[in-house]
Write a protein that holds these residues in place. Structure first.
Motif, mmCIF file in Angstrom:
data_model
loop_
_atom_site.group_PDB
_atom_site.id
_atom_site.type_symbol
_atom_site.label_atom_id
_atom_site.label_comp_id
_atom_site.label_asym_id
_atom_site.label_seq_id
_atom_site.Cartn_x
_atom_site.Cartn_y
_atom_site.Cartn_z
ATOM 1 N N SER A 19 30.427 32.364 36.293
ATOM 2 C CA SER A 19 30.752 32.416 34.934
ATOM 3 C C SER A 19 29.803 32.225 33.909
ATOM 4 N N ASP A 23 28.075 25.086 36.335
ATOM 5 C CA ASP A 23 28.318 24.703 37.596
ATOM 6 C C ASP A 23 28.127 25.775 38.507
ATOM 7 N N SER A 24 28.700 27.167 38.170
ATOM 8 C CA SER A 24 28.525 28.194 39.245
ATOM 9 C C SER A 24 27.084 28.722 39.197
ATOM 10 N N GLU A 93 45.655 26.973 31.713
ATOM 11 C CA GLU A 93 44.692 27.660 32.529
ATOM 12 C C GLU A 93 45.015 28.420 33.772
ATOM 13 N N ASP A 97 42.944 30.732 36.525
ATOM 14 C CA ASP A 97 42.697 30.245 37.722
ATOM 15 C C ASP A 97 43.297 31.074 38.889
ATOM 16 N N SER A 118 32.419 27.726 45.457
ATOM 17 C CA SER A 118 32.918 27.695 44.219
ATOM 18 C C SER A 118 32.047 26.587 43.444
ATOM 19 N N GLY A 120 33.293 24.290 41.480
ATOM 20 C CA GLY A 120 34.112 23.220 41.256
ATOM 21 C C GLY A 120 33.447 22.073 41.970
ATOM 22 N N ASN A 121 33.953 20.840 41.219
ATOM 23 C CA ASN A 121 33.238 19.850 41.955
ATOM 24 C C ASN A 121 34.020 18.512 41.361
ATOM 25 N N GLU A 125 34.632 17.590 37.129
ATOM 26 C CA GLU A 125 36.227 18.127 36.848
ATOM 27 C C GLU A 125 37.300 17.530 37.261
ATOM 28 N N ALA A 126 37.264 16.443 38.448
ATOM 29 C CA ALA A 126 38.333 15.793 38.813
ATOM 30 C C ALA A 126 38.668 14.674 37.845
ATOM 31 N N ASN A 178 33.440 23.848 47.955
ATOM 32 C CA ASN A 178 32.680 23.470 46.887
ATOM 33 C C ASN A 178 31.280 22.675 47.022
ATOM 34 N N ASP A 181 29.531 19.146 45.672
ATOM 35 C CA ASP A 181 30.049 18.174 46.402
ATOM 36 C C ASP A 181 29.060 17.550 47.188
#
Length: 203
Positions: A19, A23-24, A93, A97, A118, A120-121, A125-126, A178, A181
């Motif tokens: 993106s 993160d990415s 979103e 997604d 990803s 994502g983490n 984000e959680a 992910n 993580d």
């Protein structure tokens, strides 16, 4: 180790969506730093920031990573976004997604890649209560909202049904990792690292 072992005789060891955000971008950095051969791609959903696009260029050129710009029917996607905004559901979103997930699995199948990485983490984000969101895999839910508010059948976008998802996961064996993580992830420190190494810009 699994990515390297399973991708040893393949052109790419994993697929990663970029993106241009922190993160990415950091996920890509870690892959290359650890000797993984990724294939990177991005999708413009109509909200892309110019600085983010420039970050992507700096990253893939700086790390010499093969890159593909996946294009979608932006007018059709805008219709889907409008339908979700009109619906009043909490998670607007879901269209982004879902399209990202569908295109990721499609490309992984096309290039015979077993791992989708990803950004994502859990660290950043959680944080949302379950009641504030809904599972973007539910294609029935997406099509129902589109039909109710746009009065048409949803076609012309990357979509993935539950049987397709199960096929990709359990028959083709495609896994989503992910990667952040697996590291001590500090977002501000990550920004500094990306700025120093790749002239990455916060936006």
């Amino acid at each position: 180790d699994m990515m390297k072992r399973e991708g040893e005789r393949k052109e790419y060891e994993c697929l990663i969506g970029l993106s241009g955000g922190v993160d990415s971008s950091l996920a890509l950095h870690y892959l290359v730093q650890h000797g993984i051969r990724p294939f990177a791609f991005s999708i413009d959903n109509g909200w892309n920031n110019k600085s983010a696009d420039q970050n992507i260029v700096r990253l893939v050129e700086g790390m010499k990573v093969p890159f593909y710009k996946y294009t979608i029917d932006i007018n059709k996607f805008i219709e889907l976004q409008v339908a979700f905004l009109k619906s009043g559901v909490a998670n607007v979103e879901i269209p982004t997604d879902h399209v990202l997930m569908a295109s990721s699995y499609e490309m992984a199948r096309q290039y015979n890649i077993k791992y989708i990485v990803s950004g994502g983490n859990l660290a950043t984000e959680a944080i949302m209560p379950k009641a504030w969101g809904y599972q973007p895999r539910d294609l029935y839910h997406i099509r129902a909202i589109y039909k109710k508010f746009i009065k048409k059948r949803l076609i012309g976008l990357p979509l993935i049904s539950l049987p397709q998802y199960l096929y990709y996961r359990f028959v083709k064996g495609i896994k989503v990792i992910n990667i952040l993580d697996y590291f001590e992830y500090n977002r501000e420190e990550a920004k500094k690292l990306l700025q120093e190494k790749y002239d990455w810009k916060d936006y």
